[in-house]
Scaffold this active site. Structure first.
Site, PDB file in Angstrom:
ATOM      1  CG  ASP A 174      -6.431  -0.511  -2.809  1.00  0.00           C
ATOM      2  OD1 ASP A 174      -5.409  -1.090  -2.931  1.00  0.00           O
ATOM      3  OD2 ASP A 174      -6.704   0.183  -1.781  1.00  0.00           O
ATOM      4  CG  HIS A 215      -7.214  -4.301  -1.659  1.00  0.00           C
ATOM      5  ND1 HIS A 215      -5.944  -4.917  -1.220  1.00  0.00           N
ATOM      6  CD2 HIS A 215      -7.628  -3.502  -0.575  1.00  0.00           C
ATOM      7  CE1 HIS A 215      -5.680  -4.432  -0.087  1.00  0.00           C
ATOM      8  NE2 HIS A 215      -6.520  -3.467   0.175  1.00  0.00           N
ATOM      9  CG  HIS A 253      -1.777   1.469  -3.972  1.00  0.00           C
ATOM     10  ND1 HIS A 253      -1.456   2.283  -2.909  1.00  0.00           N
ATOM     11  CD2 HIS A 253      -2.585   0.683  -3.814  1.00  0.00           C
ATOM     12  CE1 HIS A 253      -2.340   2.193  -2.059  1.00  0.00           C
ATOM     13  NE2 HIS A 253      -2.990   1.211  -2.239  1.00  0.00           N
ATOM     14  CG  HIS A 290      -1.963  -0.997   0.880  1.00  0.00           C
ATOM     15  ND1 HIS A 290      -2.075  -1.905   1.877  1.00  0.00           N
ATOM     16  CD2 HIS A 290      -3.196  -0.862   0.335  1.00  0.00           C
ATOM     17  CE1 HIS A 290      -3.209  -2.774   1.439  1.00  0.00           C
ATOM     18  NE2 HIS A 290      -3.981  -2.065   0.522  1.00  0.00           N
TER      19      HIS A 290
END
Length: 79
Positions: free
Chosen positions: A62, A66, A60, A56
């Protein structure tokens, strides 16, 4: 993968944050660590480093996988 004229016209804005030691990280993730593992000054044939950080860290994506069992992972997201 070929890029057609429609894709080439899509503007992208890079909002990536540089990854660096002492940067804020998600609670519970390990801190960013940049460690020298080889150095010319110490007789090694090249300078070398190791970069460690949690998933994390920084900017980035997700992916749905996730938080949703069986959902697509990041590599399935068309960018």
């Amino acid at each position: 993968m070929a890029i057609d004229s429609r894709q080439a016209a899509i503007p992208y804005l890079d909002i990536s944050a540089p990854i660096r030691p002492a940067m804020p990280v998600f609670e519970g993730d390990p801190p960013v660590a940049l460690v020298r593992v080889a150095a010319l000054a110490e007789g090694d044939v090249a300078n070398g480093s190791r970069l460690d950080f949690g998933i994390h860290t920084g900017t980035h994506i997700d992916a749905p996988a996730h938080v949703i069992q069986g959902a697509p992972a990041a590599e399935a997201i068309p960018l």
